[in-house]
Design a protein around this motif. Sequence first.
Motif, PDB file in Angstrom:
ATOM      1  N   GLU A 179      33.815  82.846  30.153  1.00 51.60           N
ATOM      2  CA  GLU A 179      32.912  82.578  31.271  1.00 51.60           C
ATOM      3  C   GLU A 179      31.787  83.603  31.233  1.00 51.60           C
ATOM      4  OE1 GLU A 179      32.841  80.987  35.637  1.00 51.60           O
ATOM      5  OE2 GLU A 179      34.605  80.851  34.381  1.00 51.60           O
ATOM      6  N   TYR A 238      29.531  86.522  32.265  1.00 55.35           N
ATOM      7  CA  TYR A 238      29.880  87.651  33.130  1.00 55.35           C
ATOM      8  C   TYR A 238      29.220  87.573  34.504  1.00 55.35           C
ATOM      9  CZ  TYR A 238      25.316  89.764  32.356  1.00 55.35           C
ATOM     10  OH  TYR A 238      23.976  90.003  32.329  1.00 55.35           O
ATOM     11  N   ALA A 244      33.076  84.823  38.036  1.00 56.27           N
ATOM     12  CA  ALA A 244      33.203  86.149  37.436  1.00 56.27           C
ATOM     13  C   ALA A 244      32.722  87.234  38.395  1.00 56.27           C
ATOM     14  CB  ALA A 244      32.431  86.213  36.121  1.00 56.27           C
ATOM     15  N   TRP A 246      34.946  90.284  39.775  1.00 60.97           N
ATOM     16  CA  TRP A 246      34.528  91.673  39.543  1.00 60.97           C
ATOM     17  C   TRP A 246      34.476  92.432  40.864  1.00 60.97           C
ATOM     18  CZ3 TRP A 246      34.434  96.055  37.564  1.00 60.97           C
ATOM     19  CH2 TRP A 246      33.389  96.967  37.654  1.00 60.97           C
ATOM     20  N   LEU A 252      33.928  87.703  28.371  1.00 59.87           N
ATOM     21  CA  LEU A 252      34.696  87.764  29.605  1.00 59.87           C
ATOM     22  C   LEU A 252      35.539  86.508  29.687  1.00 59.87           C
ATOM     23  CD1 LEU A 252      35.280  89.246  32.300  1.00 59.87           C
ATOM     24  CD2 LEU A 252      33.649  87.652  33.327  1.00 59.87           C
ATOM     25  N   VAL A 270      38.148  84.259  32.133  1.00 62.48           N
ATOM     26  CA  VAL A 270      38.574  84.022  33.507  1.00 62.48           C
ATOM     27  C   VAL A 270      39.827  83.162  33.475  1.00 62.48           C
ATOM     28  CG1 VAL A 270      37.991  82.890  35.694  1.00 62.48           C
ATOM     29  CG2 VAL A 270      36.312  84.335  34.537  1.00 62.48           C
ATOM     30  N   PRO A 284      39.919  80.280  40.381  1.00 67.50           N
ATOM     31  CA  PRO A 284      39.785  81.578  39.713  1.00 67.50           C
ATOM     32  C   PRO A 284      40.811  82.571  40.253  1.00 67.50           C
ATOM     33  CG  PRO A 284      37.640  80.752  40.345  1.00 67.50           C
ATOM     34  CD  PRO A 284      38.662  79.854  40.996  1.00 67.50           C
ATOM     35  N   SER A 344      40.713  88.016  35.606  1.00 69.61           N
ATOM     36  CA  SER A 344      39.768  88.171  34.507  1.00 69.61           C
ATOM     37  C   SER A 344      40.220  89.259  33.556  1.00 69.61           C
ATOM     38  CB  SER A 344      38.370  88.506  35.039  1.00 69.61           C
ATOM     39  OG  SER A 344      38.391  89.754  35.712  1.00 69.61           O
ATOM     40  N   LEU A 359      46.424  86.645  30.108  1.00 69.24           N
ATOM     41  CA  LEU A 359      45.051  87.162  30.011  1.00 69.24           C
ATOM     42  C   LEU A 359      44.902  88.174  28.887  1.00 69.24           C
ATOM     43  CD1 LEU A 359      43.779  87.737  33.649  1.00 69.24           C
ATOM     44  CD2 LEU A 359      42.496  86.677  31.801  1.00 69.24           C
TER      45      LEU A 359
END
Length: 163
Positions: A8, A10, A15, A19, A63, A65, A72, A75, A106
């Motif tokens: 994905e 950033y 995302a 973050w 990145l 996800v 979501p 990450s 992940l």
Amino acid sequence: MTWTVTPEPYDSPAAAALWRAYYTEVSDRWYLLHEGRRTDPAELEREIAAQPGADLAPPDGLLLVARYGGEPAGSAGVRLVDGTTAELKRVFLREPMRGRGGAPLLVGAAEGAARALGATRMILDTRSDLVEARGLYARLGYRETGRHNDDPYAEHWFSKDLA
């Protein structure tokens, strides 16, 4: 419900939200432990603006996800440090999603992405208070090493051969 992990940008909305959640949690944990307070909102905004994640963009980064049931949930980022070494960054799962197998998924996807970028070794750093992260990395075959960066918040450094 099932997990999916996909690359994905950033700066995508998902995302950016992950973050913000990641930074808020790790920053609050640090400040609560060391200063007995949560992160100042203005400081949070400054730090997010200063580190938007552009180092996790192709061609030298990625990145990922994770979504759980399409939503979501977490990450992980990878960035090349040199031709054979990648760094694992921003491994995070939203609290309600923890304990469902997403973190190993992940990290495994990040290791695959690092290999695709040409890396044969993955490095990472973390803090002493992030005991869950340190336990995860040890379970996944990462070994504690000496310091490999000057991050003022890093207290533990890990490495894993990807070959």
